[in-house]
Enzyme design. Structure first.
Site, PDB file in Angstrom:
ATOM      1  N   HIS A 261       6.726  -3.787   8.788  1.00 13.22           N
ATOM      2  CA  HIS A 261       5.426  -3.930   8.124  1.00 13.22           C
ATOM      3  C   HIS A 261       5.616  -4.206   6.623  1.00 13.22           C
ATOM      4  O   HIS A 261       5.088  -5.185   6.085  1.00 13.22           O
ATOM      5  CB  HIS A 261       4.616  -2.645   8.346  1.00 13.22           C
ATOM      6  CG  HIS A 261       3.291  -2.631   7.678  1.00 13.22           C
ATOM      7  ND1 HIS A 261       2.117  -2.893   8.353  1.00 13.22           N
ATOM      8  CD2 HIS A 261       2.923  -2.411   6.395  1.00 13.22           C
ATOM      9  CE1 HIS A 261       1.103  -2.826   7.510  1.00 13.22           C
ATOM     10  NE2 HIS A 261       1.562  -2.533   6.312  1.00 13.22           N
ATOM     11  N   GLU A 262       6.366  -3.336   5.968  1.00 16.68           N
ATOM     12  CA  GLU A 262       6.533  -3.492   4.513  1.00 16.68           C
ATOM     13  C   GLU A 262       7.325  -4.768   4.197  1.00 16.68           C
ATOM     14  O   GLU A 262       7.076  -5.420   3.181  1.00 16.68           O
ATOM     15  CB  GLU A 262       7.209  -2.262   3.903  1.00 16.68           C
ATOM     16  CG  GLU A 262       6.456  -0.927   4.117  1.00 16.68           C
ATOM     17  CD  GLU A 262       5.012  -0.918   3.639  1.00 16.68           C
ATOM     18  OE1 GLU A 262       4.659  -1.694   2.729  1.00 16.68           O
ATOM     19  OE2 GLU A 262       4.204  -0.137   4.208  1.00 16.68           O
ATOM     20  N   HIS A 265       4.927  -7.519   3.895  1.00 18.05           N
ATOM     21  CA  HIS A 265       4.316  -7.566   2.556  1.00 18.05           C
ATOM     22  C   HIS A 265       5.271  -8.246   1.575  1.00 18.05           C
ATOM     23  O   HIS A 265       4.881  -9.078   0.762  1.00 18.05           O
ATOM     24  CB  HIS A 265       4.041  -6.148   2.045  1.00 18.05           C
ATOM     25  CG  HIS A 265       2.812  -5.514   2.616  1.00 18.05           C
ATOM     26  ND1 HIS A 265       1.569  -6.081   2.520  1.00 18.05           N
ATOM     27  CD2 HIS A 265       2.625  -4.334   3.282  1.00 18.05           C
ATOM     28  CE1 HIS A 265       0.670  -5.278   3.099  1.00 18.05           C
ATOM     29  NE2 HIS A 265       1.288  -4.223   3.579  1.00 18.05           N
ATOM     30  N   GLU A 293      -2.374  -7.648   3.754  1.00 16.18           N
ATOM     31  CA  GLU A 293      -2.218  -6.853   4.975  1.00 16.18           C
ATOM     32  C   GLU A 293      -2.084  -7.750   6.203  1.00 16.18           C
ATOM     33  O   GLU A 293      -1.427  -7.385   7.175  1.00 16.18           O
ATOM     34  CB  GLU A 293      -3.403  -5.885   5.106  1.00 16.18           C
ATOM     35  CG  GLU A 293      -3.205  -4.781   6.116  1.00 16.18           C
ATOM     36  CD  GLU A 293      -2.078  -3.799   5.773  1.00 16.18           C
ATOM     37  OE1 GLU A 293      -1.552  -3.821   4.639  1.00 16.18           O
ATOM     38  OE2 GLU A 293      -1.711  -3.016   6.661  1.00 16.18           O
TER      39      GLU A 293
HETATM   40 ZN    ZN Z   1       0.374  -2.617   4.571  1.00 20.24          ZN
END
Ligand code: ZN
Length: 498
Positions: A261-262, A265, A293
């Site tokens: 997830h990160e 980003h 997101e």
């Molecule tokens: Zn996030």
């Protein structure tokens, strides 16, 4: 380039440098700062944020803007840049410098208090800080637009053009879709994910995280991974993107998917490049939190939880984890896609995730409309959890203290998470149209293929387009919740066999 634009860029770059120093102080506070240094750090952060603000509101910026806006022939890049700077300048000039520093100081202290309160499960420790932060957020909204509804003003800060009514309408559709899919899932036998809870040491999980960062294309010479209580990504410079994760010994999937997830980003931040001449300016920043997101969720869920991705990587993870030797690929893929209503947003599956956001959106709306007092938040939270998930909240750490955002002063941020899912599904749909053999590419380990699509259609633009323009340009239409519902329904019909 017009010489006034060059002057504006020079001022803007100084602001960006200060903002990155501020981000470094914040990153350090969350990762390595000794506990006794919290108060001193709050003063340092307040001072730097005061300087960032001063840079943003320099009268010279206003003069340059006014002169340039009258210019008869502006290039598209110049027009976009002026729009971005104007929005920021108009907002910042409405905020008194004392207020900016006060907000920085109080939220820095509130974050430390929140961490203690969460650890000791003591809402009373956090409550006085939360009172202050809410009061400051109401003042913030009032400074920016005294005639607007406070929650609308705050929502617009994170997603330009969004309003409470607009988001409520999208969420009503999302909720109906979610509940329909959830009831189909719940009519089927539950999948087994018990093997994901076999203990795996933090060392092994860290090695797995580093492997997964490589697998998705994280450039390690432009960033690093550290551990924190609440994973996040922060940008300290064009070539310095820090991601964080956490290791829960008896839940390997938590660190794996928070790392992916990160990384999603970070890949966005690493790919922003509207034009070299605008490097280090606000045009070279992400356009909104929801678009941000969408990138993390696309990597985490659409790629990271797909069978195609794991065809390539599962054997390696089996070897590194040492606990999955008796688990075949199909069972693993089912397990990482298990759907079950749960208490913690960050650990939620992608079907029920949106309900966590609806809960926070509805509470924030009541708080900002003075209909919910701080002392009543735990009870309201627990009641909504019962209503949406059918679950009892055993303690506030698993309830209203679970997220860092309110302590950071980020009221109006949560909806970005759910909007991010919707944007992600719409990008994913278009990506399949543009790359018909996408699954085969992923199976072959070529994450560079979806990354190249994202670079071209989303990342590189930075803030050149507004969020709604960006999604239209990339997919041919405005944001529609239907792609997310279709994506979930197709995927989970296969996972649960309904
Ligand atoms: Zn996030």
């Amino acid at each position: 380039m017009k010489k006034e634009i060059a002057s504006l860029i020079e001022l803007d770059r100084q602001r960006t440098l200060l903002a990155h120093i501020d981000a470094l102080l914040g990153w350090d506070q969350e990762t390595y700062l000794p506990k006794s240094a919290v108060d001193e750090r709050a003063e340092q952060i307040a001072l730097i944020q005061g300087l960032v603000h001063e840079k943003a509101v320099e009268p010279r910026v206003g003069q340059l803007l006014s002169a340039l806006e009258k210019h008869p022939d502006l290039e598209p890049l110049e027009k976009a840049y002026l729009r971005v700077i104007r929005r920021e300048y108009d907002k910042e000039t409405k905020l008194p410098p004392d207020f900016v520093m006060e907000l920085a100081r109080q939220t820095s202290l509130a974050q430390a208090a929140w961490a203690d309160a969460r650890r000791t499960n003591d809402f009373a420790l956090f409550a006085p800080h939360l009172e202050k932060v809410i009061e400051l957020n109401k003042r913030l909204a009032n400074y920016i637009n005294p005639h607007g509804r406070p929650y609308d003003v705050l929502l617009d800060l994170y997603e330009e053009g969004s309003t409470e009514a607009g988001i409520a309408a999208i969420f009503a559709q999302m909720k109906a879709d979610t509940l329909k899919i959830l009831s189909k899932i719940q009519s089927r036998p539950q999948v087994d994910d018990s093997f994901l809870h076999r203990p795996v040491s933090a060392d092994r999980q860290a090695r797995i995280s580093l492997y997964l960062m490589d697998a998705v294309g994280f450039e390690k010479d432009k960033g690093r991974l550290d551990t924190v209580a609440h994973p996040f990504t922060t940008t300290l410079g064009k070539s310095d993107i820090r991601i964080t994760t956490r290791y829960i010994e008896d839940f390997l999937a938590s660190s794996m998917f928070s790392t992916i997830h990160e990384s999603g980003h970070a890949l966005y931040e690493m790919g922003i490049d509207p034009d070299p001449e605008y490097s280090g300016t606000r045009l070279a920043e992400p356009v909104s939190m929801a678009i941000h997101e969408s990138q993390s969720r696309l990597w985490e869920n659409m790629i990271g939880r797909s069978k195609a991705f794991w065809e390539r990587h599962y054997a390696k993870i089996q070897e590194m984890a040492g606990t999955l030797d008796d688990v075949d690929l199909d069972s693993f893929v089912l397990a990482i896609n298990k759907v079950e209503p749960s208490l913690i947003r960050t650990e939620a599956d992608e079907v029920t995730y949106g309900l966590h956001i609806i809960l926070r959106f509805e509470l924030e709306s009541s708080i900002m409309a003075d209909k919910l007092a701080v002392k009543d938040i735990p009870e309201a939270w627990n009641a909504k959890t019962k209503e949406l998930f059918g679950l009892d909240v055993p303690n506030n750490s698993s309830g209203c203290l679970q997220d860092i955002h309110w302590s950071m002063g980020s009221f109006g941020y949560f909806p970005s998470y759910a909007l991010g899912n919707l944007y992600a599904a719409q990008f994913w749909h278009q990506m399949h149209k543009d790359i018909p053999d996408l699954e085969a590419q992923l199976t072959a380990g070529k994450t560079s293929v979806p990354l190249a699509w994202l670079r071209k259609n989303v990342h590189c633009h930075g803030s050149f387009y507004k969020p709604d323009e960006l999604v239209k340009k990339a997919t041919g239409e405005g944001l529609s919740p239907r792609y997310f519902a279709e994506y979930l329904d197709n995927k989970y019909a296969a996972v649960y066999g309904y």
